[in-house]
Design a protein around this motif. Structure first.
Motif, PDB file in Angstrom:
ATOM      1  N   HIS A   8       0.712  -1.234  -0.063  1.00 37.61           N
ATOM      2  CA  HIS A   8      -0.101   0.147   0.016  1.00 37.61           C
ATOM      3  C   HIS A   8       0.817   1.182  -0.083  1.00 37.61           C
ATOM      4  O   HIS A   8       1.988   1.250   0.263  1.00 37.61           O
ATOM      5  CB  HIS A   8      -0.819  -0.161   1.311  1.00 37.61           C
ATOM      6  N   ARG A  17      -8.458   3.897   1.259  1.00 29.50           N
ATOM      7  CA  ARG A  17      -9.239   4.658   2.224  1.00 29.50           C
ATOM      8  C   ARG A  17      -8.939   6.235   1.917  1.00 29.50           C
ATOM      9  O   ARG A  17      -7.975   6.466   1.399  1.00 29.50           O
ATOM     10  CB  ARG A  17      -8.616   4.410   3.660  1.00 29.50           C
ATOM     11  N   ASP A  47       4.696   1.357   9.777  1.00 31.81           N
ATOM     12  CA  ASP A  47       3.504   0.148   9.727  1.00 31.81           C
ATOM     13  C   ASP A  47       4.470  -0.903  10.588  1.00 31.81           C
ATOM     14  O   ASP A  47       5.678  -0.569  10.799  1.00 31.81           O
ATOM     15  CB  ASP A  47       3.519  -0.238   8.432  1.00 31.81           C
ATOM     16  N   VAL A  48       3.817  -1.976  10.502  1.00 36.13           N
ATOM     17  CA  VAL A  48       4.438  -3.306  11.677  1.00 36.13           C
ATOM     18  C   VAL A  48       4.692  -4.486  10.334  1.00 36.13           C
ATOM     19  O   VAL A  48       3.599  -4.730   9.592  1.00 36.13           O
ATOM     20  CB  VAL A  48       3.644  -3.655  12.530  1.00 36.13           C
ATOM     21  N   TYR A  51       4.829  -8.310   9.606  1.00 36.71           N
ATOM     22  CA  TYR A  51       5.014  -9.566  10.293  1.00 36.71           C
ATOM     23  C   TYR A  51       5.745 -10.439   9.128  1.00 36.71           C
ATOM     24  O   TYR A  51       5.349 -10.531   8.081  1.00 36.71           O
ATOM     25  CB  TYR A  51       3.439 -10.088  10.591  1.00 36.71           C
ATOM     26  N   LEU A  90       0.690  -5.109   9.167  1.00 37.19           N
ATOM     27  CA  LEU A  90      -0.202  -5.041  10.043  1.00 37.19           C
ATOM     28  C   LEU A  90      -1.698  -4.078   9.395  1.00 37.19           C
ATOM     29  O   LEU A  90      -2.676  -4.485   9.301  1.00 37.19           O
ATOM     30  CB  LEU A  90       0.096  -4.332  11.147  1.00 37.19           C
ATOM     31  N   LEU A  91      -0.994  -3.048   8.426  1.00 35.34           N
ATOM     32  CA  LEU A  91      -1.913  -2.207   7.855  1.00 35.34           C
ATOM     33  C   LEU A  91      -2.801  -3.240   6.847  1.00 35.34           C
ATOM     34  O   LEU A  91      -3.847  -3.289   6.747  1.00 35.34           O
ATOM     35  CB  LEU A  91      -1.231  -1.087   7.070  1.00 35.34           C
ATOM     36  N   THR A  92      -1.933  -3.957   6.151  1.00 33.10           N
ATOM     37  CA  THR A  92      -2.563  -4.925   4.924  1.00 33.10           C
ATOM     38  C   THR A  92      -3.731  -5.672   5.641  1.00 33.10           C
ATOM     39  O   THR A  92      -4.601  -5.836   5.188  1.00 33.10           O
ATOM     40  CB  THR A  92      -1.516  -5.633   4.117  1.00 33.10           C
ATOM     41  N   ARG A  93      -3.357  -6.316   6.736  1.00 33.20           N
ATOM     42  CA  ARG A  93      -4.065  -7.072   7.302  1.00 33.20           C
ATOM     43  C   ARG A  93      -5.612  -6.441   7.916  1.00 33.20           C
ATOM     44  O   ARG A  93      -6.505  -6.912   7.517  1.00 33.20           O
ATOM     45  CB  ARG A  93      -3.535  -7.768   8.741  1.00 33.20           C
ATOM     46  N   LEU A  94      -5.141  -5.470   8.376  1.00 37.70           N
ATOM     47  CA  LEU A  94      -6.316  -4.497   8.882  1.00 37.70           C
ATOM     48  C   LEU A  94      -7.256  -4.189   7.691  1.00 37.70           C
ATOM     49  O   LEU A  94      -8.462  -4.249   7.696  1.00 37.70           O
ATOM     50  CB  LEU A  94      -6.053  -3.371   9.603  1.00 37.70           C
ATOM     51  N   VAL A  95      -6.562  -3.799   6.405  1.00 33.50           N
ATOM     52  CA  VAL A  95      -7.434  -3.171   5.352  1.00 33.50           C
ATOM     53  C   VAL A  95      -8.188  -4.495   4.977  1.00 33.50           C
ATOM     54  O   VAL A  95      -9.250  -4.386   4.570  1.00 33.50           O
ATOM     55  CB  VAL A  95      -6.628  -2.821   4.414  1.00 33.50           C
ATOM     56  N   TYR A 134     -11.265  -5.276   7.405  1.00 33.67           N
ATOM     57  CA  TYR A 134     -12.294  -4.543   7.108  1.00 33.67           C
ATOM     58  C   TYR A 134     -12.192  -3.801   5.564  1.00 33.67           C
ATOM     59  O   TYR A 134     -11.830  -2.669   5.251  1.00 33.67           O
ATOM     60  CB  TYR A 134     -12.261  -3.180   8.083  1.00 33.67           C
ATOM     61  N   PRO A 135     -12.681  -4.846   4.617  1.00 36.26           N
ATOM     62  CA  PRO A 135     -12.622  -4.336   3.438  1.00 36.26           C
ATOM     63  C   PRO A 135     -13.561  -2.899   3.127  1.00 36.26           C
ATOM     64  O   PRO A 135     -13.075  -2.367   1.845  1.00 36.26           O
ATOM     65  CB  PRO A 135     -13.192  -5.622   2.506  1.00 36.26           C
ATOM     66  N   GLU A 136     -14.409  -2.806   3.738  1.00 34.36           N
ATOM     67  CA  GLU A 136     -15.081  -1.578   3.528  1.00 34.36           C
ATOM     68  C   GLU A 136     -14.938  -0.483   4.466  1.00 34.36           C
ATOM     69  O   GLU A 136     -15.670   0.623   4.485  1.00 34.36           O
ATOM     70  CB  GLU A 136     -16.831  -1.927   3.396  1.00 34.36           C
ATOM     71  N   GLY A 137     -13.715  -0.674   5.093  1.00 31.96           N
ATOM     72  CA  GLY A 137     -13.581   0.337   5.942  1.00 31.96           C
ATOM     73  C   GLY A 137     -14.553   0.086   7.422  1.00 31.96           C
ATOM     74  O   GLY A 137     -14.975  -1.137   7.419  1.00 31.96           O
ATOM     75  N   ILE A 138     -14.573   0.850   8.459  1.00 31.22           N
ATOM     76  CA  ILE A 138     -15.450   0.457   9.363  1.00 31.22           C
ATOM     77  C   ILE A 138     -16.995   0.825   8.960  1.00 31.22           C
ATOM     78  O   ILE A 138     -17.199   1.725   8.651  1.00 31.22           O
ATOM     79  CB  ILE A 138     -15.103   1.334  10.534  1.00 31.22           C
TER      80      ILE A 138
END
Lengths: 299, 523
Positions: free
Chosen positions: A257, A279, A295-296, A298, B145-150, B153-157
């Motif tokens: 990203h 986003r 970022d982190v 893994y 981590l960002l990629t995991r979170l994105v 939540y594919p549509e955001g919160i």
């Protein structure tokens, strides 16, 4: 994620001409905090390697903010510079000591950007007259490179593996050199590798991805472009109808990203692969001039 | 005071005081504008030899009539700019004391070799390629981590109230925020003991509905219980006492008003009792003069009456013609004849979905609805009837408009579902009453009646079949009969001449009529 320890938290900060710095929850687009940066715009931002502090370079100051407190004011203020501070960065282990060691490198034209080689010893400085200075901080030995006379160098980047150095200028051109040496006592040698017209207008920023496979350039032409470092061919164009000048950019730790900050007061998270906006971060009242992103990874 | 010795000064002071305290304006007549030393001399008692030397030229004149004293010290004296500025500086100083300041100083001292090596020596560059190739040859690339979170939540919160987060004052610093205490009367908690404190920014723009949204946003963000039901529209803000008692004497704050308008800092969020149906489309009924009506669907309650009216006009050609002729329409509440509604108001403001469309300078006439004793005069007035139009390949809801000179069929918007939907909505049909030749009952069962209306088309007679309530059917038949009796027409005569062998005198009775060459059933 706010409850997490700062060590494994995604930190996204944007700074704007509205004299505010905002911290965002990167995956939701929610603004978590706003920091005050009075009396000056922010020219550049960086997060310390230990993720505790955010450094914002502005007019006559570098201000350090505590990322984990809730105070809107800085905790440390570096001053004594008579003009704008245009670049800020940290050595990789970011040691802060009480030593008062100063190094001044004098350049005849205003300095637009600076980039530290991953060997932590050579500083690459770009100035408005189009000169790239390579300065060995220890020996104070310096060399000069002039890719295109009188075309102001806007941004310089070196990939984390130390194999390429890229510089963009105000004509939209991007010059790439292959680097070798620079370890132990061998001096750095530069071989011109590529020059490409990345954008038709002002180029503003260049960055390499953490995995060194990609390079991103941003421009006044309202786009950011991602290039493959294998052959410096264009991979993705990041374009959005409401986006304006793209002032700053950052890769995620896994290079999947990219975050951009633009004159339309909005920061955007893009997918590198598809070029989609994932986003949007809106809340600033004026141009976003700088972003800082951690970022982190893994493994 | 030294100046009391100066007679000139005293005179000037008296004059000045007189001028500044004189409300009558007489001073302008009495006092000379520039009293000089000469004027002092006119008062021999004042002219004294030991008067101080005359004023030096470059000094400003001892008085100025421009200076006006502020005679009305009412209430608080405004804090001076300096005072305010000083306080800001005090605050800044207090804040600054928390900030560690490091000033750049040039250090001319030489750094010894060891330190130099420690600080600025070259370090090995870690190569990602080597690492991945050697240590983890077949592992997938690392994920951040960002990629995991994105991805998570594919549509955001997915919070429907996220758009209101921008009004949250806690995420702003330089902006003035207003703190409002809100008691939440949700679920089975009729008397909450403590309020939720909401900080709102942009009060001059944010509307009450935005504040409700912000409250909902904070509520959901904190995962409070009970969960919210529905969206912003389901809640209303009421004025409350400090102890959380809702002031039911006052109406709920109007959703469209800006927050700045209200000075109340204690409010209560109340779940609305009769929430309008949670359907995406809102059907608005507009009764046009005479009894015809249009039903239009709108997306939300924020639509203005003006827009509703213009949509109706584009839908109804008959109204369009009248608009073209230079006349205009306004809306009235169906149950309040004669009171025109403000076209700028929204559907939410008027809180009503049934309107009457009235031509400007016209009045609505309430028609007698008893069909049994319909007079011939009434028969010629425009009336509309809701019927089902039976087509060859299906049926559709339609509105029949019958008046002394027109016969109209307006197909209504189709309800989804149903087996007998036509492939497409048929076009509206209008005939001159002269061309309507027959109106008869075809069948009647279970309270429903089938009616056949025959009209003369361009070169043939067309039959239209409708099904409706028996009562309405009877009314239509009566109305047509009256109109036929009242107005003869050549087309009708021709029709009956042609039909002579099968003619029934009572056109309202059941009959079976074979087709002729120029007679076709309308499809």
């Amino acid at each position: 994620m706010s409850s997490d320890e700062s060590g494994d938290q995604v930190i996204l900060a944007t700074a704007s001409y509205d004299h505010n710095i905002k911290l965002w929850q990167a995956h939701s687009g929610i603004c978590q905090r706003t920091l005050q940066h009075n009396e000056s715009q922010v020219n550049a931002m960086e997060i310390t390697p230990d993720r505790q502090l955010l450094a914002a370079a502005g007019y006559q100051h570098i201000r350090m903010y505590d990322i984990n407190s809730s105070a809107p004011n800085p905790v440390i203020n570096y001053e004594g510079v008579s003009k704008n501070v245009t670049a800020v960065g940290f050595q990789e282990d970011g040691k802060s000591r009480n030593l008062h060691v100063s190094r001044i490198f004098q350049v005849s034209a205003p300095v637009n950007c600076a980039c530290l080689h991953p060997n932590q010893a050579e500083l690459f400085v770009g100035d408005q007259s189009g000169v790239i200075h390579i300065w060995d901080v220890k020996t104070e030995h310096n060399e000069q490179l002039i890719p295109e006379p009188d075309a102001s160098i806007q941004s310089i980047a070196i990939d984390p593996e130390g194999t390429y150095m890229a510089a963009v200028n105000n004509k939209g051109k991007c010059y790439v050199w292959r680097l070798s040496g620079g370890t132990g006592d061998t001096p750095i040698t530069l071989t011109p590798t590529k020059s490409l017209l990345a954008h038709n207008k002002y180029a503003l920023k260049v960055k390499f991805s953490p995995d060194s496979t990609m390079m991103v350039t941003t421009s006044a032409d309202h786009t950011a472009k991602i290039w493959k470092t294998a052959d410096f061919s264009q991979m993705t164009e990041l374009r959005d109808s409401s986006q304006r000048w793209v002032w700053d950019v950052a890769f995620s730790a896994d290079s999947q990203h990219v975050v951009t900050g633009s004159s339309d007061n909005t920061a955007r998270l893009w997918s590198v692969e598809t070029g989609e906006v994932k986003r949007e971060y809106s809340g600033h009242q004026k141009t976003i001039s700088a972003i800082a992103f951690r970022d982190v990874l893994y493994s | 005071m030294a100046t009391y010795d100066d007679r000139q000064w005293i005179l000037s002071h008296i004059q000045n005081s007189y001028v500044t305290s004189d409300d009558t304006g007489l001073c302008e007549v009495v006092v000379q504008n520039e009293p000089s030393a000469a004027s002092v001399a006119e008062f021999p008692c004042l002219a004294d030899s030991d008067s101080p030397p005359p004023h030096i030229q470059d000094e400003p004149p001892p008085h100025s009539l421009e200076i006006a004293s502020d005679m009305d010290f009412v209430g608080h004296r405004q804090r001076s700019y300096t005072d305010q500025r000083l306080e800001i500086m005090r605050k800044e100083k207090k804040n600054a004391s928390k900030i560690k300041r490091i000033t750049w100083k040039h250090n001319p001292a030489q750094i010894n070799e060891n330190e130099l090596n420690e600080l600025f020596s070259r370090k090995a560059v870690i190569s990602n390629v080597d690492q991945t190739d050697i240590s983890r040859p077949h592992q997938p690339p690392p994920v951040s981590l960002l990629t995991r979170l994105v991805q998570q939540y594919p549509e955001g919160i997915k919070n429907p109230f996220i758009e209101y987060a921008k009004y949250d004052g806690t995420t702003h610093t330089n902006v003035q925020a207003r703190r409002i205490s809100v008691y939440l009367l949700l679920g089975d908690n009729p008397a909450p003991s403590y309020p939720m404190v909401v900080s709102v920014v942009n009060c001059h723009q944010a509307r009450v509905s935005d504040l409700i949204g912000l409250i909902c946003w904070l509520y959901t963000k904190e995962n409070r219980e009970p969960p919210l039901r529905g969206l912003v529209e389901n809640y209303a803000l009421h004025i409350a006492e400090e102890d959380g008692q809702v002031d039911w004497d006052f109406q709920a704050l109007n959703n469209r008003d800006v927050i700045e308008k209200f000075g109340f800092n204690i409010l209560a969020l109340v779940e609305k009792k009769n929430v309008p149906e949670v359907s995406k489309d809102i059907v608005v009924t507009l009764n046009v003069a005479g009894g015809a009506f249009s039903k239009i669907t709108v997306e939300n309650y924020d639509i203005t009456l003006k827009e509703i009216l213009s949509r109706t006009i584009t839908k109804r050609k008959d109204m369009g013609r009248i608009i073209d002729a230079g006349l205009d329409y306004h809306l009235e509440r169906e149950n309040e004849p004669g009171i025109a509604l403000d076209p700028e108001k929204t559907l939410a403001d008027v809180n009503c979905t049934e309107f009457a469309v009235v031509r400007d300078n016209s009045k609505r006439i309430d028609l007698p609805l008893d069909p049994s004793n319909m007079s011939t005069v009434e028969a010629t007035l425009y009336r509309s009837y809701k019927v089902t139009w039976l087509l060859k390949l299906g049926k559709c809801e339609a509105c029949l408009g019958i008046s002394g000179d027109k016969f109209e069929i307006h197909p209504l918007q189709q309800k989804m579902g149903g087996a007998f939907l036509p492939l497409r909505t048929p076009h509206a049909v209008t005939y001159n009453m002269e061309l309507v030749v027959d109106c008869s009952r075809k069948a009647e069962k279970k309270g429903k009646m089938e009616i056949q209306v025959t009209c003369q088309g361009e070169n043939r007679f067309k039959d239209y079949l409708f099904e409706c309530e028996a009562k309405i059917g009877q009314e239509i038949l009566d109305k047509c009969k009256h109109i036929f009796d009242l107005r003869t027409s050549t087309a009708r005569k021709e029709f009956w001449r042609e039909k002579k062998p099968f003619r029934r005198h009572n056109s309202l009775s059941m009959r079976h009529r074979p087709r002729t060459a120029n007679h076709a059933n309308e499809v």
